[in-house]
Design an enzyme around this catalytic site. Structure first.
Site, PDB file in Angstrom:
ATOM      1  N   ARG A  15       0.964  -1.265  -0.004  1.00  0.00           N
ATOM      2  CA  ARG A  15       0.126   0.077  -0.054  1.00  0.00           C
ATOM      3  C   ARG A  15       1.013   1.243  -0.015  1.00  0.00           C
ATOM      4  O   ARG A  15       0.993   1.898  -0.933  1.00  0.00           O
ATOM      5  CB  ARG A  15      -0.806  -0.059   1.081  1.00  0.00           C
ATOM      6  N   ASP A  16       1.433   1.366   0.970  1.00  0.00           N
ATOM      7  CA  ASP A  16       2.247   2.640   1.197  1.00  0.00           C
ATOM      8  C   ASP A  16       3.471   2.654   0.208  1.00  0.00           C
ATOM      9  O   ASP A  16       3.746   3.735  -0.475  1.00  0.00           O
ATOM     10  CB  ASP A  16       2.918   2.675   2.734  1.00  0.00           C
ATOM     11  N   HIS A 207       5.441   4.529  12.606  1.00  0.00           N
ATOM     12  CA  HIS A 207       5.500   4.410  11.333  1.00  0.00           C
ATOM     13  C   HIS A 207       6.515   5.181  10.644  1.00  0.00           C
ATOM     14  O   HIS A 207       6.225   6.246  10.586  1.00  0.00           O
ATOM     15  CB  HIS A 207       4.311   4.396  10.689  1.00  0.00           C
ATOM     16  N   HIS A 209       9.315   6.948   8.010  1.00  0.00           N
ATOM     17  CA  HIS A 209       9.883   6.863   6.520  1.00  0.00           C
ATOM     18  C   HIS A 209      11.342   7.180   6.756  1.00  0.00           C
ATOM     19  O   HIS A 209      11.731   7.926   7.994  1.00  0.00           O
ATOM     20  CB  HIS A 209       9.218   8.149   5.872  1.00  0.00           C
ATOM     21  N   CYS A 240       4.428   9.186   0.045  1.00  0.00           N
ATOM     22  CA  CYS A 240       3.050   9.625   0.008  1.00  0.00           C
ATOM     23  C   CYS A 240       2.898  10.568  -1.225  1.00  0.00           C
ATOM     24  O   CYS A 240       3.634  11.528  -1.154  1.00  0.00           O
ATOM     25  CB  CYS A 240       2.620  10.405   1.075  1.00  0.00           C
ATOM     26  N   ASN A 249       9.220   4.100   3.216  1.00  0.00           N
ATOM     27  CA  ASN A 249       9.157   3.719   4.708  1.00  0.00           C
ATOM     28  C   ASN A 249      10.599   3.109   4.806  1.00  0.00           C
ATOM     29  O   ASN A 249      11.292   2.613   4.003  1.00  0.00           O
ATOM     30  CB  ASN A 249       8.133   2.518   4.990  1.00  0.00           C
TER      31      ASN A 249
HETATM   32  P1  HMG Z   1     -13.286  14.429  -2.099  1.00  0.00           P
HETATM   33  O1  HMG Z   1     -12.713  14.679  -3.565  1.00  0.00           O
HETATM   34  O2  HMG Z   1     -13.511  15.336  -1.062  1.00  0.00           O
HETATM   35  O3  HMG Z   1     -14.323  13.336  -2.169  1.00  0.00           O
HETATM   36  O4  HMG Z   1     -11.924  13.292  -1.548  1.00  0.00           O
HETATM   37  P2  HMG Z   1     -16.050  13.256  -2.146  1.00  0.00           P
HETATM   38  O5  HMG Z   1     -16.566  12.791  -1.147  1.00  0.00           O
HETATM   39  O6  HMG Z   1     -16.234  14.904  -2.548  1.00  0.00           O
HETATM   40  O7  HMG Z   1     -16.186  12.583  -3.677  1.00  0.00           O
HETATM   41  C1  HMG Z   1     -15.812  12.992  -4.732  1.00  0.00           C
HETATM   42  C2  HMG Z   1     -15.510  11.951  -5.856  1.00  0.00           C
HETATM   43  O8  HMG Z   1     -14.619  10.884  -5.482  1.00  0.00           O
HETATM   44  C3  HMG Z   1     -16.991  11.190  -5.972  1.00  0.00           C
HETATM   45  O9  HMG Z   1     -16.629  10.597  -7.326  1.00  0.00           O
HETATM   46  C4  HMG Z   1     -16.966   9.898  -4.963  1.00  0.00           C
HETATM   47  O10 HMG Z   1     -17.619   8.855  -5.271  1.00  0.00           O
HETATM   48  C5  HMG Z   1     -15.462   9.764  -4.896  1.00  0.00           C
HETATM   49  P3  HMG Z   1     -17.636  11.464  -8.369  1.00  0.00           P
HETATM   50  O11 HMG Z   1     -18.912  11.586  -8.215  1.00  0.00           O
HETATM   51  O12 HMG Z   1     -16.673  12.887  -8.567  1.00  0.00           O
HETATM   52  O13 HMG Z   1     -17.130  10.678  -9.696  1.00  0.00           O
HETATM   53  N1  HMG Z   1     -14.863   8.854  -3.944  1.00  0.00           N
HETATM   54  C6  HMG Z   1     -14.339   7.681  -3.986  1.00  0.00           C
HETATM   55  N2  HMG Z   1     -13.842   6.866  -4.566  1.00  0.00           N
HETATM   56  C7  HMG Z   1     -13.647   5.606  -4.274  1.00  0.00           C
HETATM   57  N3  HMG Z   1     -13.415   5.436  -2.985  1.00  0.00           N
HETATM   58  C8  HMG Z   1     -13.559   6.291  -2.013  1.00  0.00           C
HETATM   59  C9  HMG Z   1     -14.064   7.409  -2.390  1.00  0.00           C
HETATM   60  N4  HMG Z   1     -14.495   8.618  -1.770  1.00  0.00           N
HETATM   61  C10 HMG Z   1     -15.167   9.463  -2.485  1.00  0.00           C
HETATM   62  N5  HMG Z   1     -13.261   5.855  -0.871  1.00  0.00           N
HETATM   63  C11 HMG Z   1     -11.074  11.486  -0.343  1.00  0.00           C
HETATM   64  C12 HMG Z   1     -11.694  12.749  -0.245  1.00  0.00           C
HETATM   65  C13 HMG Z   1     -10.780  11.348   1.146  1.00  0.00           C
HETATM   66  C14 HMG Z   1     -11.862  10.576  -0.943  1.00  0.00           C
HETATM   67  C15 HMG Z   1      -9.804  11.719  -1.230  1.00  0.00           C
HETATM   68  O14 HMG Z   1      -9.164  13.008  -0.422  1.00  0.00           O
HETATM   69  C16 HMG Z   1      -8.688  10.554  -0.960  1.00  0.00           C
HETATM   70  O15 HMG Z   1      -9.213   9.421  -1.470  1.00  0.00           O
HETATM   71  N6  HMG Z   1      -7.719  10.910  -0.462  1.00  0.00           N
HETATM   72  C17 HMG Z   1      -6.728   9.517  -0.342  1.00  0.00           C
HETATM   73  C18 HMG Z   1      -5.297   9.940  -0.236  1.00  0.00           C
HETATM   74  C19 HMG Z   1      -4.361   9.028  -0.069  1.00  0.00           C
HETATM   75  O16 HMG Z   1      -4.686   7.916  -0.147  1.00  0.00           O
HETATM   76  N7  HMG Z   1      -3.220   9.302   0.330  1.00  0.00           N
HETATM   77  C20 HMG Z   1      -2.218   8.240   0.823  1.00  0.00           C
HETATM   78  C21 HMG Z   1      -2.421   7.500   2.190  1.00  0.00           C
HETATM   79  S1  HMG Z   1      -2.233   8.301   3.669  1.00  0.00           S
HETATM   80  C22 HMG Z   1      -0.454   8.089   3.776  1.00  0.00           C
HETATM   81  O17 HMG Z   1       0.114   7.713   2.994  1.00  0.00           O
HETATM   82  C23 HMG Z   1       0.179   8.265   5.251  1.00  0.00           C
HETATM   83  C24 HMG Z   1       0.341   7.075   6.131  1.00  0.00           C
HETATM   84  O18 HMG Z   1       1.132   6.249   5.515  1.00  0.00           O
HETATM   85  C25 HMG Z   1       0.953   7.408   7.173  1.00  0.00           C
HETATM   86  C26 HMG Z   1       2.269   8.194   7.107  1.00  0.00           C
HETATM   87  O19 HMG Z   1       3.304   7.975   6.599  1.00  0.00           O
HETATM   88  O20 HMG Z   1       2.143   9.442   7.663  1.00  0.00           O
HETATM   89  C27 HMG Z   1      -1.179   6.405   6.296  1.00  0.00           C
HETATM   90 MG    MG Z   2       3.460   6.417   5.255  1.00  0.00          MG
END
Ligand code: HMG
Ligand code: MG
Length: 308
Positions: A15-16, A207, A209, A240, A249
């Protein structure tokens, strides 16, 4: 000082590790990576993320990946769920463990999940409630615990506030993410001290990096504080998409080497893990980032060259 006798490693490579790859990685390769990690002895493998494909196209095949994994009986395959839509998709796919991911920095929260910290917690609450009903475990992440790519310094108290909110909500464990890998051992200790006043040590994971090469030092500092859970990524994959410049990581190979050297058993077969790292690095057309993996490979070559 007594170090924990047991450590649990949460492998986050699929995933990450793969969420930030520029070249598309096929579903088949992701599934094979997860299979190899399971064979190497990893007991918790974060498999994919049910996030918006518009935001992170690399995880768009989430349901296909999850369906194709050969699930080992003693292995957990958690997935990320940022909102109810993601949770419902994960539930339909058959996930038994999910993770919600918040941040200790307002700017990162907005860039990563398009809402404030307060809004994010309100978004996570129904997920945790629904998960309870479905008997699904929920892990909570806090990002930017040792620095934010947009705001710089992050206060330990800000981390503790979000960690406490997630634990009070019902998350079983809190993973503290040094998203940009800016932490150093003493700052890591200060941050953990602040969180541990609100969250039991047993429920805290590190966690880290490895952007500045400090991740294993920070793990050692965390072990000294009594932390016994660490996230890592085979071959140091990762980054990310919303933290530009952040590298992967800490490599799982490096963590296993460190822990073995400290007499802490992980149940992970280092040779099989190194082979998995070499395999995925080849698929991604790069050298393994893990220094331990490179040393193991060099040692193997040296031994093979020696006369019998
Ligand atoms: P948004 O644009 O505000 O969402 O995004 P929305 O609710 O307004 O919906 C907009 C569109 O997205 C709609 O589609 C929804 O259906 C769709 P449309 O009508 O335009 O066709 N949608 C989705 N589709 C599939 N799955 C879903 C979903 N939700 C809405 N779950 C949202 C808000 C949270 C969805 C967006 O910002 C997002 O997906 N962000 C994820 C970012 C991400 O994955 N970042 C990396 C992971 S975090 C990380 O790496 C850190 C970590 O490792 C720890 C660390 O290292 O610190 C964990
Ligand atoms: Mg991470």
């Amino acid at each position: 000082m007594t170090l924990p006798s047991k450590v649990r490693i949460v492998e986050v490579g699929p995933r990450d590790g793969l969420q930030n790859e520029k070249t598309p990685v096929s579903t088949k390769i992701k599934v094979e990576l997860i299979r190899r990690l399971g064979k190497a002895g990893l007991k918790s493998i974060e498999a994919t993320a049910f996030v918006s494909p518009k935001w992170v196209p690399q995880m768009a095949d989430n349901a296909d990946v999850f369906a194709a994994i050969e699930k080992l009986p003693d292995v957990a395959y958690p997935v990320l769920t940022p909102n109810m839509q993601g949770f419902e998709a994960a539930l339909a796919a058959g996930a038994k463990e999910v993770a919600v991911f918040g941040a200790a920095s307002e700017s990162f929260s907005r860039k990563n999940i398009n809402c404030s910290i307060t809004e994010s917690l309100e978004r996570f609450r129904p997920i945790v409630e629904a998960a309870k009903t479905a008997e699904i475990k929920v892990r909570g992440y806090v990002s930017c615990v040792l620095g934010c790519p947009y705001e710089g310094e992050v206060m330990p108290l800000a981390v503790a506030d979000v960690a406490q909110a997630l634990i009070d909500m019902g998350c079983y464990e809190i993973s503290l993410g040094d998203t940009i890998g800016a932490g150093t051992p003493e700052r890591t200790k200060d941050m953990i001290e602040a969180v541990a006043r609100r969250v039991p040590l047993k429920k805290i994971a590190g966690h880290y990096h490895d952007t500045f090469g400090m991740a294993t030092a920070n793990i050692y500092a965390s072990l000294q504080m009594g932390i016994g859970i660490f996230d890592s990524s085979v071959s140091g994959l990762g980054g990310c998409p919303y933290a530009v410049g952040a590298s992967g990581n800490v490599a799982t190979e490096d963590v296993v080497w460190l822990l073995t050297g400290l007499g802490i058993d992980t149940g992970i077969d280092l040779d099989a893990l190194v082979d998995t790292g070499v395999w995925i690095s080849k698929q991604l057309k790069r050298e393994p980032a893990s220094r331990v993996a490179r040393a193991v490979i060099a040692r193997r070559a040296m031994r093979a060259a020696q006369p019998a």
